[in-house]
Scaffold this motif. Structure first.
Motif, PDB file in Angstrom:
ATOM      1  N   SER A   1      18.796 -17.610 -36.073  1.00 43.86           N
ATOM      2  CA  SER A   1      19.516 -18.712 -36.711  1.00 43.86           C
ATOM      3  C   SER A   1      18.799 -20.045 -36.509  1.00 43.86           C
ATOM      4  O   SER A   1      18.171 -20.270 -35.478  1.00 43.86           O
ATOM      5  N   ARG A   2      18.925 -20.907 -37.512  1.00 46.07           N
ATOM      6  CA  ARG A   2      18.397 -22.260 -37.405  1.00 46.07           C
ATOM      7  C   ARG A   2      19.469 -23.250 -36.943  1.00 46.07           C
ATOM      8  O   ARG A   2      19.191 -24.437 -36.806  1.00 46.07           O
ATOM      9  N   GLU A   3      20.677 -22.737 -36.723  1.00 49.33           N
ATOM     10  CA  GLU A   3      21.743 -23.595 -36.226  1.00 49.33           C
ATOM     11  C   GLU A   3      21.395 -24.081 -34.818  1.00 49.33           C
ATOM     12  O   GLU A   3      20.802 -23.351 -34.021  1.00 49.33           O
ATOM     13  N   VAL A   4      21.787 -25.317 -34.504  1.00 45.02           N
ATOM     14  CA  VAL A   4      21.434 -25.887 -33.199  1.00 45.02           C
ATOM     15  C   VAL A   4      22.394 -25.443 -32.111  1.00 45.02           C
ATOM     16  O   VAL A   4      22.132 -25.651 -30.928  1.00 45.02           O
ATOM     17  N   THR A   5      23.526 -24.825 -32.490  1.00 49.19           N
ATOM     18  CA  THR A   5      24.456 -24.303 -31.495  1.00 49.19           C
ATOM     19  C   THR A   5      24.930 -22.915 -31.906  1.00 49.19           C
ATOM     20  O   THR A   5      24.937 -22.564 -33.086  1.00 49.19           O
ATOM     21  N   CYS A   6      25.326 -22.134 -30.905  1.00 44.15           N
ATOM     22  CA  CYS A   6      25.975 -20.835 -31.141  1.00 44.15           C
ATOM     23  C   CYS A   6      27.442 -21.011 -30.787  1.00 44.15           C
ATOM     24  O   CYS A   6      27.792 -21.142 -29.610  1.00 44.15           O
ATOM     25  N   ARG A   7      28.296 -21.015 -31.776  1.00 47.55           N
ATOM     26  CA  ARG A   7      29.713 -21.282 -31.555  1.00 47.55           C
ATOM     27  C   ARG A   7      30.473 -20.055 -31.064  1.00 47.55           C
ATOM     28  O   ARG A   7      31.626 -20.175 -30.653  1.00 47.55           O
ATOM     29  N   ARG A   8      29.846 -18.905 -31.118  1.00 50.84           N
ATOM     30  CA  ARG A   8      30.408 -17.678 -30.576  1.00 50.84           C
ATOM     31  C   ARG A   8      29.299 -16.955 -29.812  1.00 50.84           C
ATOM     32  O   ARG A   8      28.124 -17.101 -30.136  1.00 50.84           O
ATOM     33  N   PRO A   9      29.647 -16.179 -28.808  1.00 52.42           N
ATOM     34  CA  PRO A   9      28.605 -15.441 -28.081  1.00 52.42           C
ATOM     35  C   PRO A   9      27.794 -14.549 -29.020  1.00 52.42           C
ATOM     36  O   PRO A   9      28.351 -13.880 -29.892  1.00 52.42           O
ATOM     37  N   VAL A  10      26.485 -14.540 -28.819  1.00 55.02           N
ATOM     38  CA  VAL A  10      25.558 -13.759 -29.633  1.00 55.02           C
ATOM     39  C   VAL A  10      24.782 -12.824 -28.710  1.00 55.02           C
ATOM     40  O   VAL A  10      24.315 -13.241 -27.652  1.00 55.02           O
ATOM     41  N   ARG A  11      24.628 -11.566 -29.119  1.00 52.25           N
ATOM     42  CA  ARG A  11      23.859 -10.625 -28.310  1.00 52.25           C
ATOM     43  C   ARG A  11      22.369 -10.812 -28.564  1.00 52.25           C
ATOM     44  O   ARG A  11      21.925 -10.851 -29.711  1.00 52.25           O
ATOM     45  N   VAL A  12      21.600 -10.928 -27.489  1.00 54.40           N
ATOM     46  CA  VAL A  12      20.148 -11.073 -27.608  1.00 54.40           C
ATOM     47  C   VAL A  12      19.562  -9.719 -28.001  1.00 54.40           C
ATOM     48  O   VAL A  12      19.776  -8.725 -27.306  1.00 54.40           O
ATOM     49  N   PRO A  13      18.821  -9.637 -29.108  1.00 50.00           N
ATOM     50  CA  PRO A  13      18.272  -8.355 -29.546  1.00 50.00           C
ATOM     51  C   PRO A  13      17.140  -7.879 -28.628  1.00 50.00           C
ATOM     52  O   PRO A  13      16.505  -8.672 -27.930  1.00 50.00           O
ATOM     53  N   GLU A  14      16.911  -6.601 -28.632  1.00 44.55           N
ATOM     54  CA  GLU A  14      15.786  -5.978 -27.916  1.00 44.55           C
ATOM     55  C   GLU A  14      15.878  -6.129 -26.397  1.00 44.55           C
ATOM     56  O   GLU A  14      14.890  -5.912 -25.692  1.00 44.55           O
ATOM     57  N   VAL A  15      17.048  -6.509 -25.896  1.00 47.33           N
ATOM     58  CA  VAL A  15      17.240  -6.586 -24.447  1.00 47.33           C
ATOM     59  C   VAL A  15      18.445  -5.720 -24.103  1.00 47.33           C
ATOM     60  O   VAL A  15      19.579  -6.036 -24.455  1.00 47.33           O
ATOM     61  N   LEU A  16      18.196  -4.619 -23.397  1.00 48.07           N
ATOM     62  CA  LEU A  16      19.250  -3.675 -23.046  1.00 48.07           C
ATOM     63  C   LEU A  16      18.978  -3.148 -21.644  1.00 48.07           C
ATOM     64  O   LEU A  16      17.832  -3.014 -21.223  1.00 48.07           O
ATOM     65  N   GLY A  17      20.034  -2.849 -20.915  1.00 46.25           N
ATOM     66  CA  GLY A  17      19.856  -2.385 -19.547  1.00 46.25           C
ATOM     67  C   GLY A  17      19.374  -3.478 -18.624  1.00 46.25           C
ATOM     68  O   GLY A  17      18.625  -3.223 -17.668  1.00 46.25           O
ATOM     69  N   ALA A  18      19.792  -4.720 -18.888  1.00 49.80           N
ATOM     70  CA  ALA A  18      19.325  -5.867 -18.098  1.00 49.80           C
ATOM     71  C   ALA A  18      19.853  -5.796 -16.669  1.00 49.80           C
ATOM     72  O   ALA A  18      20.992  -5.385 -16.427  1.00 49.80           O
ATOM     73  N   GLY A  19      19.019  -6.220 -15.730  1.00 50.07           N
ATOM     74  CA  GLY A  19      19.414  -6.232 -14.325  1.00 50.07           C
ATOM     75  C   GLY A  19      19.507  -7.632 -13.760  1.00 50.07           C
ATOM     76  O   GLY A  19      20.538  -8.047 -13.256  1.00 50.07           O
ATOM     77  N   ALA A  20      18.418  -8.395 -13.845  1.00 52.21           N
ATOM     78  CA  ALA A  20      18.392  -9.789 -13.402  1.00 52.21           C
ATOM     79  C   ALA A  20      18.280 -10.684 -14.625  1.00 52.21           C
ATOM     80  O   ALA A  20      17.842 -10.252 -15.699  1.00 52.21           O
ATOM     81  N   LEU A  21      18.661 -11.954 -14.472  1.00 55.05           N
ATOM     82  CA  LEU A  21      18.706 -12.881 -15.604  1.00 55.05           C
ATOM     83  C   LEU A  21      18.460 -14.294 -15.117  1.00 55.05           C
ATOM     84  O   LEU A  21      18.962 -14.693 -14.066  1.00 55.05           O
TER      85      LEU A  21
END
Length: 386
Positions: free
Chosen positions: A115-135
């Motif tokens: 998106s080119r929007e400057v804000t995300c007004r709702r939570p968005v899932r980050v693609p290509e990231v699954l099974g995350a452990g640390a952040l």
């Protein structure tokens, strides 16, 4: 005042997953995180509550506003087991599948890469990231560990923070030649990672020695692929501020490197450090950071702090710039479980799941319903009270 079966009045019962805090029912909090001017808390059941500055939706998914002055539950996000915050965006790792969900500012691709929007007004899932452990979240790059401890990063990559060998490359992308990562730390334009062999690797901006490999550079110096921090091969943990990093070993020795203009190295000077120097020789059990502060708890229960303290966020007895570890919060140190700090406020998590905040509150950072306040005494966030 503390009995969940009679909270503030006889027969007033707090619900499951709640504590009775000074006569009011509140969620039992298990973890905190802080951005520049906002704070988020993860409750026992996985829900997330945030308060503070919200001009880009970083503290609330119910719309943008200058500030959120009481803890507000984040909507439209699955139960989270870890939450992290940066200046204008917030992310969390979901229970189960380990998806990464983000909301808030998107100017540097922090939450929605499509998106080119400057804000995300709702939570968005980050693609290509699954099974995350640390952040970890940074101004220009955010990162998560995935399978086998590999690291994937996303963001604008203006300073090489994606670690893929390029500046301005595709995103999200995998950091080159790095696996077995257990800890991550994101700064203003750099990222560091602790490997399971005890080494620490960093990449991105190196204007003040943030990468710790003892190779001085200029303000434009960028290392877009990981380099190993010098003379540091026994790290057990890692934390990061805006422009500096600290790592400690099993013996409790704490070493720091990078920017030091606000005393974040804790070595008694304001000189930047291009390689790790010893800040505390022994006895360190836990370390937390703010934007420009470091907090370390020793085995004897004492809490030590150094760095910036201009807004009352270090309490009445510690203000200005502290260049050496200084005792703080002695009256609550024994019950303290976690400390987080923004650019002018500090929040602590106490045993039993209670939260207290102090410092600058102009955007609601204290969570107590007031605005435009500055306090050197702890305030209690008001959890959904009428």
């Amino acid at each position: 005042t503390a009995d969940p079966a009679h909270c503030g009045a006889c027969g007033r019962v707090c619900g499951a997953g709640q504590v009775c805090d000074e006569g009011a029912c509140a969620p039992r909090i298990v973890a905190l995180t802080a951005g520049y001017y906002h704070t988020c808390a993860r409750a026992e059941a996985g829900e997330v509550w945030c308060w503070g500055r919200n001009d880009e939706g970083q503290a609330s998914t119910e719309g943008e506003s200058l500030g959120v002055f009481r803890p507000t539950r984040v909507a439209d996000v699955p139960p989270l087991r870890l939450v992290a915050a940066d200046e204008t965006h917030t992310c969390g790792i979901s229970e189960g599948e380990g998806e990464v969900w983000c909301w808030g500012g998107n100017r540097n691709g922090g939450c929605d890469l499509t998106s080119r929007e400057v804000t995300c007004r709702r939570p968005v899932r980050v693609p290509e990231v699954l099974g995350a452990g640390a952040l970890c979240l940074g101004n220009f790059a955010s990162c998560a560990t995935v399978e086998n401890g590999a690291v994937r990063c996303w963001g604008s990559d203006n300073w090489g923070g994606l670690g893929n060998g390029r500046v301005g490359g595709p995103q999200p992308s995998q950091v080159l030649d790095l696996d077995g990562i257990t800890h991550l730390g994101c700064g203003w334009g750099h990222v560091c990672a602790r490997r399971d062999d005890g080494t620490v690797w960093c990449w991105g901006a190196n204007s003040d020695g943030q990468l710790g490999h003892n190779r001085p550079g200029t303000i434009t110096t960028v290392w877009p692929r990981p380099v190993m921090v010098s003379d540091l091969e026994d790290a057990a943990g890692l934390v990061t501020t805006e422009g500096s990093n600290c790592a400690w070993n099993d013996a409790g020795t704490l070493r720091c490197w990078g920017s030091n203009d606000r005393g974040a190295i804790g070595d008694g000077t304001l000189a930047q450090r291009w390689a790790p120097v010893t800040t505390i020789a022994d006895g360190v059990e836990a370390v937390w950071t703010g934007r420009q502060n470091v907090f370390a708890r020793r085995g004897d229960g004492a809490l030590l702090v150094w760095g910036a303290g201009d807004e009352g966020n270090l309490g009445a007895e510690s203000s200005g710039t502290l260049t050496r570890p200084t005792p703080a919060f002695a009256d609550v140190a024994g019950a303290l479980r976690e400390v987080v700090a923004g650019r002018g406020h500090t929040c602590i998590l106490l045993e039993g799941g209670r939260v207290r905040c102090l410092g600058e509150g102009r955007y609601g950072q204290l969570g107590d319903g007031r605005s435009g306040v500055r306090t050197t005494r702890f305030a209690r966030p008001r959890w959904g009270e009428g």
